[in-house]
Design a protein around this motif. Structure first.
Motif, PDB file in Angstrom:
ATOM      1  N   THR A 140       0.821  -1.216   0.000  1.00 16.86           N
ATOM      2  CA  THR A 140       0.000   0.000   0.000  1.00 16.86           C
ATOM      3  C   THR A 140       0.857   1.268   0.000  1.00 16.86           C
ATOM      4  N   GLN A 141       2.167   1.088   0.118  1.00 17.53           N
ATOM      5  CA  GLN A 141       3.044   2.256   0.255  1.00 17.53           C
ATOM      6  C   GLN A 141       3.496   2.805  -1.094  1.00 17.53           C
ATOM      7  N   ALA A 142       3.496   4.141  -1.148  1.00 16.42           N
ATOM      8  CA  ALA A 142       4.019   4.787  -2.358  1.00 16.42           C
ATOM      9  C   ALA A 142       5.546   4.743  -2.274  1.00 16.42           C
ATOM     10  N   SER A 143       6.179   4.276  -3.319  1.00 17.73           N
ATOM     11  CA  SER A 143       7.641   4.243  -3.323  1.00 17.73           C
ATOM     12  C   SER A 143       8.125   4.518  -4.746  1.00 17.73           C
ATOM     13  N   PRO A 144       9.356   4.980  -4.908  1.00 18.94           N
ATOM     14  CA  PRO A 144       9.838   5.293  -6.257  1.00 18.94           C
ATOM     15  C   PRO A 144       9.710   4.074  -7.172  1.00 18.94           C
ATOM     16  N   GLY A 145       9.090   4.280  -8.296  1.00 17.14           N
ATOM     17  CA  GLY A 145       8.947   3.187  -9.271  1.00 17.14           C
ATOM     18  C   GLY A 145       7.749   2.295  -9.047  1.00 17.14           C
ATOM     19  N   ALA A 146       7.027   2.503  -7.948  1.00 16.80           N
ATOM     20  CA  ALA A 146       5.880   1.629  -7.676  1.00 16.80           C
ATOM     21  C   ALA A 146       4.737   1.944  -8.640  1.00 16.80           C
ATOM     22  N   VAL A 147       4.141   0.885  -9.194  1.00 14.86           N
ATOM     23  CA  VAL A 147       3.026   1.052 -10.129  1.00 14.86           C
ATOM     24  C   VAL A 147       1.716   1.028  -9.341  1.00 14.86           C
ATOM     25  N   ALA A 148       0.880   2.052  -9.558  1.00 17.84           N
ATOM     26  CA  ALA A 148      -0.423   2.069  -8.877  1.00 17.84           C
ATOM     27  C   ALA A 148      -1.357   1.075  -9.550  1.00 17.84           C
ATOM     28  N   VAL A 149      -1.916   0.164  -8.762  1.00 18.77           N
ATOM     29  CA  VAL A 149      -2.866  -0.811  -9.324  1.00 18.77           C
ATOM     30  C   VAL A 149      -4.195  -0.688  -8.581  1.00 18.77           C
ATOM     31  N   THR A 150      -5.268  -0.922  -9.322  1.00 18.49           N
ATOM     32  CA  THR A 150      -6.588  -0.722  -8.713  1.00 18.49           C
ATOM     33  C   THR A 150      -7.421  -1.996  -8.678  1.00 18.49           C
ATOM     34  N   SER A 151      -6.784  -3.126  -8.988  1.00 21.77           N
ATOM     35  CA  SER A 151      -7.503  -4.399  -8.926  1.00 21.77           C
ATOM     36  C   SER A 151      -6.497  -5.523  -8.715  1.00 21.77           C
ATOM     37  N   PHE A 152      -7.023  -6.695  -8.371  1.00 22.09           N
ATOM     38  CA  PHE A 152      -6.145  -7.846  -8.203  1.00 22.09           C
ATOM     39  C   PHE A 152      -5.484  -8.202  -9.537  1.00 22.09           C
ATOM     40  N   ALA A 153      -6.271  -8.177 -10.607  1.00 22.67           N
ATOM     41  CA  ALA A 153      -5.750  -8.591 -11.917  1.00 22.67           C
ATOM     42  C   ALA A 153      -4.588  -7.707 -12.357  1.00 22.67           C
ATOM     43  N   SER A 154      -4.761  -6.383 -12.213  1.00 27.50           N
ATOM     44  CA  SER A 154      -3.677  -5.483 -12.648  1.00 27.50           C
ATOM     45  C   SER A 154      -2.471  -5.627 -11.726  1.00 27.50           C
ATOM     46  N   GLY A 155      -2.713  -5.887 -10.460  1.00 24.38           N
ATOM     47  CA  GLY A 155      -1.618  -6.101  -9.512  1.00 24.38           C
ATOM     48  C   GLY A 155      -0.864  -7.371  -9.819  1.00 24.38           C
ATOM     49  N   LYS A 156      -1.613  -8.426 -10.152  1.00 23.90           N
ATOM     50  CA  LYS A 156      -0.991  -9.716 -10.473  1.00 23.90           C
ATOM     51  C   LYS A 156      -0.099  -9.581 -11.718  1.00 23.90           C
ATOM     52  N   ALA A 157      -0.625  -8.851 -12.711  1.00 22.35           N
ATOM     53  CA  ALA A 157       0.140  -8.667 -13.955  1.00 22.35           C
ATOM     54  C   ALA A 157       1.419  -7.882 -13.688  1.00 22.35           C
ATOM     55  N   ALA A 158       1.298  -6.824 -12.868  1.00 18.96           N
ATOM     56  CA  ALA A 158       2.476  -5.993 -12.575  1.00 18.96           C
ATOM     57  C   ALA A 158       3.513  -6.783 -11.783  1.00 18.96           C
ATOM     58  N   LEU A 159       3.063  -7.562 -10.833  1.00 16.18           N
ATOM     59  CA  LEU A 159       3.996  -8.379 -10.038  1.00 16.18           C
ATOM     60  C   LEU A 159       4.680  -9.417 -10.925  1.00 16.18           C
ATOM     61  N   ILE A 186      -4.303   0.648  -4.771  1.00 18.30           N
ATOM     62  CA  ILE A 186      -5.286   1.683  -4.448  1.00 18.30           C
ATOM     63  C   ILE A 186      -6.638   0.980  -4.350  1.00 18.30           C
ATOM     64  N   GLY A 187      -7.291   1.084  -3.218  1.00 12.50           N
ATOM     65  CA  GLY A 187      -8.498   0.306  -2.981  1.00 12.50           C
ATOM     66  C   GLY A 187      -9.776   0.940  -3.498  1.00 12.50           C
ATOM     67  N   ALA A 188     -10.836   0.115  -3.469  1.00  8.03           N
ATOM     68  CA  ALA A 188     -12.164   0.626  -3.820  1.00  8.03           C
ATOM     69  C   ALA A 188     -12.581   1.713  -2.833  1.00  8.03           C
ATOM     70  N   GLY A 189     -12.088   1.600  -1.604  1.00  7.00           N
ATOM     71  CA  GLY A 189     -12.381   2.602  -0.588  1.00  7.00           C
ATOM     72  C   GLY A 189     -11.388   3.752  -0.589  1.00  7.00           C
ATOM     73  N   GLY A 190     -10.530   3.810  -1.569  1.00  4.58           N
ATOM     74  CA  GLY A 190      -9.550   4.895  -1.662  1.00  4.58           C
ATOM     75  C   GLY A 190      -8.154   4.423  -1.297  1.00  4.58           C
ATOM     76  N   PRO A 191      -7.158   5.346  -1.350  1.00  3.05           N
ATOM     77  CA  PRO A 191      -5.785   4.969  -0.994  1.00  3.05           C
ATOM     78  C   PRO A 191      -5.697   4.493   0.452  1.00  3.05           C
ATOM     79  N   ILE A 192      -4.770   3.589   0.704  1.00  2.00           N
ATOM     80  CA  ILE A 192      -4.615   3.007   2.046  1.00  2.00           C
ATOM     81  C   ILE A 192      -3.269   3.448   2.599  1.00  2.00           C
ATOM     82  N   ALA A 193      -3.282   3.919   3.851  1.00  2.00           N
ATOM     83  CA  ALA A 193      -2.019   4.347   4.480  1.00  2.00           C
ATOM     84  C   ALA A 193      -1.971   3.792   5.898  1.00  2.00           C
TER      85      ALA A 193
END
Lengths: 295, 421
Positions: B347-366, B375-382
């Protein structure tokens, strides 16, 4: 000072509802020796009947009368169909308490099954507000207090001046002796359930009018205060229940105004405990000392 | 309660010693550990409304490391006495249990230690402030603690220009937990609480309390109490004075409260005078759209799914499942103790981190070897160091079943008030 006077006024409304219920509760117990812990749930069932009536255009005061009739019939049937068979089988007071708790739950969950776990409001207008010094009452609250006064006078007149009332008092005092004196105690018991049920129905409607939104557990929640008023007055004592209701109703409202709202119930029950410490049989004790619960 | 906790934890340790892994086959299980019966039976279905759409999308995207993911209902009945045995049974008998949604405030104090001891990550919905700084390693919370509500209530009243307020809260623990921060924050914003009353619940009348409150001339009433209490109280305000503006917590946005109070004071009056604060969950954006589509397609497992479309709790449960599944991919392990440390990092913003908004996009990026920020359906998480992510609040009204957003209290505003308190 003005808050104190206002709280006494508000206490009168609470006491009125409590008095109607407590007199009904104790009158039936005095005559039948059954501690009916389903009383609060019959109140709730009556409130639902009132809800049905008012949503179908019935005037609120006509609905109160309808609920009195409903409560009366419901209570008589409850006694005839459920409680009497247990009594005939020799179930003692404690056993009957368990039976009435079961009936209470059956009524509560049946109401929940029919109506759902939701909140309901009677369709009526509380009417305009009237200021009497620091006290404020709505038209419907005057109506509730009027019904309570009429019911209390009616019960007083019945017990004091009629043959039926004397028969009820005799049955309450010693049912075996009353029967051997020619009193039809079975009929007297039916009348006691009828009267108690009518008062229960009226109290249920008055409570629903006062709290504005009710659910299937509302009457059951109010039962503790009803039993407290009845015990405070002397179990089985109709006049005692009136005094008990007045004491509990006024002390809780005055406590909310003078001390803090969270002490409302605390003060009412401290008063109950203190009175019972001084007079374990309750304020009026003619019948109470003959009943197991007061022993 | 302490004894119960120790016993429960000990029992869990005995039963589950060495547990926490998963078998090579079969679906991974996320437990919906919440009340599905009893007084708070409405909590559980809200959770199902988050878990099922997440599982649906995860499975559509090929699952997690060769496993499908399923949601399993565990009814706590809203009572610690039932919840502790339910937790130990769940932990002892559920094959491939990889995560828990819950517990709620009803059973958290008794069951969080049990689940934590078993090393199963949990996304709790309890609002208890006791978990603000807890040391439970596997405890995560995406919804604000109860005490945070006090800050949001104060800020919203301040934004509306109110300077004199009455605090009318039920005497129960949940409602009272809002009060201290409300008092502090409203004062810090220049306001005065002219009447602060802890009211006994479900009384037949509150006229004395109402008269007392009215004598202090408040401009607005802050409240949280059960539906019957508030309906009686507010109808008496209406009778004795005329309605005043009311600001409630999210409890007062729930259907039973709205029905009871609407019935008592009239729905027109309710719409005119009432607003409430709830955790901010914008019903917009790519993450929410994905959630919404999956939710509406989950009618087979979620009764009347549209009711949860703008529910902030359902959204955070959805996010909780996604986070656990992505953490498993990042850790290349479905063993909870292995993947749990990855959750916060995702959930942390870090240099080079790709923002993903779903499991599928996260899985592809990983899979492409990238670092991701979910980034969640309920908004960014910190998450803070205690795994709490409070976020913002929104002021809303519900009219005719439709929720209308009136404004937002940002996380920064809440943080400022918190720092001041």
């Amino acid at each position: 000072m003005s808050l104190l006077i206002a709280s006494i006024g508000f206490g009168l409304v609470t006491a009125s509802i409590l008095a109607v219920a407590a007199v009904g509760f104790t009158l039936q117990f005095g005559v039948t020796n059954i501690l009916n812990l389903a009383f609060g749930d019959v109140m709730t069932a009556s409130a639902f009947m009132g809800y049905l009536a008012t949503t179908n255009g019935v005037n609120i005061w006509a609905a109160v009368a309808l609920c009195a009739l409903f409560g009366a019939v419901f209570s008589v049937l409850l006694n005839r169909l459920l409680y009497t068979p247990f009594v005939r089988h020799g179930t003692k007071l404690f056993g009957m308490i368990v039976v009435t708790i079961s009936v209470s739950l059956i009524i509560q969950y049946t109401l929940q099954a029919i109506w759902g776990a939701s909140f309901f409001s009677l369709k009526f207008s509380p009417g305009r507000s009237y200021h009497l010094g620091s006290m404020v009452f709505t038209t419907s609250q005057f109506g509730i207090m009027g019904i309570a006064v009429a019911a209390m006078l009616g019960v007083y007149g019945l017990l004091r001046f009629t043959k039926l009332g004397k028969a009820m008092r005799a049955t309450a005092s010693d049912p075996v002796l009353a029967r051997s004196c020619g009193i039809a105690t079975d009929r007297v018991i039916d009348v006691a359930w009828l009267l108690s049920g009518a008062l229960c129905g009226v109290a249920g409607m008055a409570l629903a009018m006062n709290v504005t939104s009710f659910t299937s557990t509302t009457g059951g929640t109010f039962l503790i205060a009803i039993v407290a008023a009845a015990v405070l007055g002397g179990v089985g004592q109709a006049y005692g229940a009136m005094l008990g209701a007045l004491t509990i109703g006024l002390s809780s409202e005055v406590a909310a105004g003078v001390i803090a709202p969270s002490y409302k119930q605390v003060v009412a029950f401290v008063v109950l405990v203190l009175v019972l410490l001084i007079r374990p049989q309750g304020i009026l004790s003619e019948v109470a000392d003959q009943k197991e619960v007061a022993a | 309660m302490t004894r119960l906790r120790i016993l429960s934890a000990a029992l869990a340790t005995i039963v589950l010693g060495g547990c926490g892994g998963s078998s090579a086959h079969g679906p991974l299980v996320v437990a919906d550990f919440n009340p599905f019966s009893g007084a708070d039976a409405s909590f559980g279905p809200e959770m199902v409304g988050g878990c099922e759409p997440a599982a649906r999308l995860i499975n559509q995207a090929g699952g997690v490391l060769g496993h499908k993911l399923t949601c399993q209902v565990v009814d706590t009945r809203g009572d610690p006495a039932d919840a502790v045995p339910a937790a130990t049974k769940m932990l002892a008998t559920t094959t491939n249990l990889v995560g828990v949604l819950g517990p709620s405030a009803d059973e958290a104090a008794a069951t969080v230690p049990v689940i934590d001891t078993a090393k199963i990550p949990m996304f709790a919905d309890t609002g208890e402030a006791a978990f603000d700084h807890s040391k439970f390693v596997y405890f995560y919370r995406l919804t604000p603690a109860d005490d945070v509500k006090g800050y949001a209530l104060a800020q919203w009243a301040h934004n509306r220009g109110y300077t004199r307020a009455a605090a009318i809260f039920g005497s129960d623990v949940g409602a009272q937990s809002d009060v201290p921060t409300l008092l502090t924050a409203f004062k810090a914003l220049g306001g005065t609480i002219v009447s602060n009353q802890k009211i006994a619940l479900d009384q037949s009348s509150y006229r004395t309390e109402v008269t007392n409150m009215l004598s202090a001339h408040p401009q607005v009433i802050f409240t949280e109490a059960d539906p019957q209490t508030d309906s009686t109280f507010l109808s008496e305000v209406q009778q004795l004075h005329g309605m005043l503006p009311v600001i409630g917590t999210e409890t007062t946005l729930q259907a039973p409260w709205l029905k009871a109070v609407g019935g008592a004071i009239g729905t027109t009056q309710l719409a005119r005078y009432f607003s409430a604060l709830q955790p901010y969950a914008p019903s917009a954006g790519p993450a929410w759209t994905t959630y919404d589509h999956a939710l509406l397609a989950s009618g087979g497992s979620v009764p009347n799914p549209s009711q949860w479309a703008s529910d902030p709790y359902s959204m955070t449960y959805y996010d909780g499942v996604n986070l656990m599944a992505l953490a498993m991919l990042a850790a290349k392990s479905t063993t909870p103790a292995d993947y749990a440390p990855r959750i916060v990092k995702l959930t942390q913003a870090s240099p080079g981190a790709v923002a993903v908004t779903s499991f599928a996009s996260g899985k592809a990026a990983l899979a492409a070897g990238k670092t991701i920020r979910y980034i969640g359906a309920g908004g960014p998480i910190a998450f803070d160091q205690w795994h709490n992510s409070s976020g913002a609040y929104e002021a809303a009204v519900t009219i005719g079943g439709k929720t209308k957003i009136l404004g937002v209290i940002s996380a920064a505003q809440i943080a400022t008030l918190k720092a001041g308190g």
